[in-house]
Design a protein around this motif. Structure first.
Motif, PDB file in Angstrom:
ATOM      1  N   UNK A  37      62.248 -33.542  13.075  1.00 63.25           N
ATOM      2  CA  UNK A  37      63.147 -32.748  12.228  1.00 63.25           C
ATOM      3  C   UNK A  37      64.570 -33.056  12.678  1.00 63.25           C
ATOM      4  N   UNK A  38      65.364 -33.627  11.780  1.00 64.06           N
ATOM      5  CA  UNK A  38      66.711 -34.072  12.126  1.00 64.06           C
ATOM      6  C   UNK A  38      67.752 -33.038  11.714  1.00 64.06           C
ATOM      7  N   UNK A  39      68.759 -32.869  12.577  1.00 68.35           N
ATOM      8  CA  UNK A  39      69.856 -31.936  12.321  1.00 68.35           C
ATOM      9  C   UNK A  39      70.924 -32.598  11.438  1.00 68.35           C
ATOM     10  N   UNK A  40      71.870 -31.772  10.986  1.00 74.22           N
ATOM     11  CA  UNK A  40      72.946 -32.274  10.130  1.00 74.22           C
ATOM     12  C   UNK A  40      73.772 -33.340  10.827  1.00 74.22           C
ATOM     13  N   UNK A  41      74.079 -33.131  12.111  1.00 75.70           N
ATOM     14  CA  UNK A  41      74.912 -34.099  12.827  1.00 75.70           C
ATOM     15  C   UNK A  41      74.186 -35.427  13.044  1.00 75.70           C
ATOM     16  N   UNK A  42      72.846 -35.409  12.999  1.00 71.78           N
ATOM     17  CA  UNK A  42      72.079 -36.640  13.194  1.00 71.78           C
ATOM     18  C   UNK A  42      71.991 -37.484  11.930  1.00 71.78           C
ATOM     19  N   UNK A  43      72.109 -36.841  10.761  1.00 70.76           N
ATOM     20  CA  UNK A  43      71.970 -37.581   9.501  1.00 70.76           C
ATOM     21  C   UNK A  43      73.298 -37.750   8.764  1.00 70.76           C
ATOM     22  N   UNK A  44      74.339 -37.021   9.174  1.00 68.87           N
ATOM     23  CA  UNK A  44      75.620 -37.087   8.454  1.00 68.87           C
ATOM     24  C   UNK A  44      76.208 -38.496   8.397  1.00 68.87           C
ATOM     25  N   UNK A  45      76.051 -39.352   9.440  1.00 66.99           N
ATOM     26  CA  UNK A  45      76.600 -40.712   9.319  1.00 66.99           C
ATOM     27  C   UNK A  45      75.969 -41.524   8.198  1.00 66.99           C
TER      28      UNK A  45
END
Length: 558
Positions: free
Chosen positions: A332-340
């Protein structure tokens, strides 16, 4: 009374609170001394209330500053005139690896700036000392262990009694910002190259369509014993190899998907690895799959291409043999992990392919997803493998990361969005040529495609009407109102594109059956047309058997 008996036994100065005539309590300082040779004393009384309030305010202000500085997530510091730190907040010690004892022993600004920036930092120090405002400046900072990282620094001079006594400022670690900028730059670079590559692949596929179509028609009229039969079959295979190359280009450039199915990636990966391992005995393959693995919606043909490219990359990195570790897990990925990657946070399926090979340096790692970049000798590889992997994964709503160290090995991490749908089982279909007698309108802006398409369809028994471009296609459709059973429509045309042509056809006959055809893969525009009611998609170049199957599927659909 004690002072009068023994003057030295009592304090001669002290503070106390007193109440004024109005009832206000105020702070006083009193100094008392005996008058020599008498039993009388003299006292002076000073009202200290305002001074004490000012001192309390100053103390509270200093405490507030130090508390705020201590809690800030970035480095806050003060130095003396020689550049030695007189104050640093807690995060600074953690970030740079120093202790309070190190600070007390006299760490200077130059100890935390990389040597290559010393001269520039010293020049800036002199300018700040003279009262010049420099704003944010970027430097390479250095930790106690020698590790370097990019940082922004801003400082102002400290003056006491009009004299310069040091600096006060803050330092921001911009490593993450730099990484995001680098990722954005690479993404924009790959997008630009991808647009070019996609256009080349599209035009090349149209050429291959003409070649493959002619070969197919010749083979239909030649017996297996004809001396040219085997040569034509070889040419057909060569064209297919050319088509595979353009598929890789399109996978990178446009990220097209063909047939998406909900898939158990654990089983899929193991099957792919077993097939690869049968031909590469020198590689030991280890695998691990999460229990209750979430499914993912993927184009299985393209994912097979992704896995094969990653396996081949690992194999080539271990010329003397080695170990390849495969794992599939739920994350489960957080926002900061997928934002790039401009994705939404949530559940993903993570595939990891790790080898124990030669590894890569930073310069190579930064370019591995570029098309036509290859570490192999010229002529030994196209450089499209990992580029197509990048494009395919991106088009599936995921992303791919790489970690590598020279002499240690490489790991590729693929992240794909998890699905809540049920897994679809594969149903292999036998290849055969199916004929018919219906009327088909073929719309394409390429004369070569119209010519070869007409011959292929007529060879299958159909009556064919052709139109060069979308506008002419609508005119021909109107002239043959009610007689057209199927329209084969090119997607990219200069006068009227496939989307507008399809909308116009639907406005004329809501039940019109349309097969979309393109040198591009099934990208966003094609998917939009399919969602609006288009019955199917076929990518150029296609064989006569593929065409016959698609045409019959649509014509026989209720």
């Amino acid at each position: 009374m004690q002072r009068r008996i023994d003057p030295g036994s009592a304090p001669n100065a002290y503070e106390f609170k007193a109440r004024t005539r109005t009832g206000e309590a105020r702070d006083f300082f009193m100094s008392v001394a005996m008058i020599p040779e008498t039993r009388e004393s003299v006292a002076s009384l000073i009202d200290m209330t305002d001074r004490n309030k000012a001192q309390d305010a100053l103390r509270q202000s200093e405490e507030r500053f130090r508390d705020l500085a201590r809690l800030l997530p970035e480095t806050v510091f003060e130095t003396d005139v020689d550049g030695r730190f007189t104050f640093v907040n807690e995060i600074s010690l953690e970030r740079f690896g120093y202790t309070l004892e190190d600070v007390e022993q006299g760490i200077t600004v130059m100890d935390v700036i990389a040597p290559e920036d010393h001269q520039r930092a010293l020049a800036s120090y002199m300018r700040v000392m003279q009262g010049e405002r420099l704003g944010l400046s970027e430097y390479t900072a250095r930790k106690k262990d020698g590790t370097k990282f990019p940082a922004l620094i801003h400082s102002t001079p400290i003056y006491r009694d009009g004299q310069f006594t040091g600096l006060r400022g803050f330092l921001i670690d911009v490593t993450e910002k730099k990484n995001l900028e680098e990722q954005l730059w690479r993404s924009q670079k790959l997008e630009a190259v991808g647009t070019l590559a996609g256009g080349i692949a599209h035009d090349f596929n149209n050429l291959l369509m003409g070649i493959l179509g002619n070969i197919t028609l010749m083979l239909m009229n030649l017996s297996a014993s004809h001396p040219f039969h085997d040569r034509l079959k070889n040419m057909e295979a060569y064209v297919q190899r050319g088509s595979d190359l353009t598929r890789q280009l399109l996978g990178f450039a446009r990220g097209g998907k063909y047939e998406v199915k909900c898939t158990d990636l654990g089983t899929f990966l193991l099957n792919s690895a077993q097939m690869f391992g049968r031909t590469k005995k020198e590689i030991r393959i280890h695998h691990k799959v999460d229990d209750h693995l979430w499914p993912a919606e993927v184009d299985r043909g393209q994912m097979e291409q992704v896995m094969l490219n990653l396996f081949v990359n690992a194999w080539q990195a271990m010329p003397g043999g080695g170990d390849m570790y495969l794992s599939v897990e739920n994350v489960v990925l957080r926002q900061d992990e997928v934002s790039p990657y401009d994705l939404n946070p949530g559940p993903f399926v993570k595939i990891t392919v790790t080898d124990t090979g030669v590894g890569m340096d930073e310069a190579t790692k930064a370019r591995i997803f570029e098309p036509f970049f290859s570490t192999k000798q010229r002529g030994r590889g196209t450089g499209l493998g990992l580029a197509s992997v990048y494009g395919i994964i991106k088009n599936h709503g995921g992303f791919i990361l790489v970690e590598s160290e020279k002499g240690v090995g490489t790991s590729f991490m693929v992240y794909l969005p998890a699905s809540t749908k049920s897994v679809e089982q594969e149903r292999p279909a036998a290849e055969q040529i199916e004929k018919g007698m219906e009327t088909i309108l073929l719309i394409d802006d390429e004369e070569m495609i119209l010519d070869i398409g007409t011959q292929m369809l007529e060879g299958l028994g159909y009556k064919v009407i052709t139109a060069t471009g979308g506008k002419q296609g609508l005119e021909v459709f109107d002239r043959n109102e009610g007689a057209v059973d199927l329209v084969i429509l090119d997607m990219i045309m200069p006068d009227l594109g496939g989307r507008d042509t399809f909308s116009a056809l639907r406005s004329r006959a809501s039940n019109v059956k349309v097969l979309l055809s393109s040198g591009y893969s099934l990208d966003g525009q094609a998917e939009e047309i399919l969602a609006q009611g288009c019955k199917g998609f076929i990518q150029k170049p296609f064989t006569i058997s593929e065409l016959s199957k698609k045409v019959r599927e649509i014509l026989e659909e209720n």
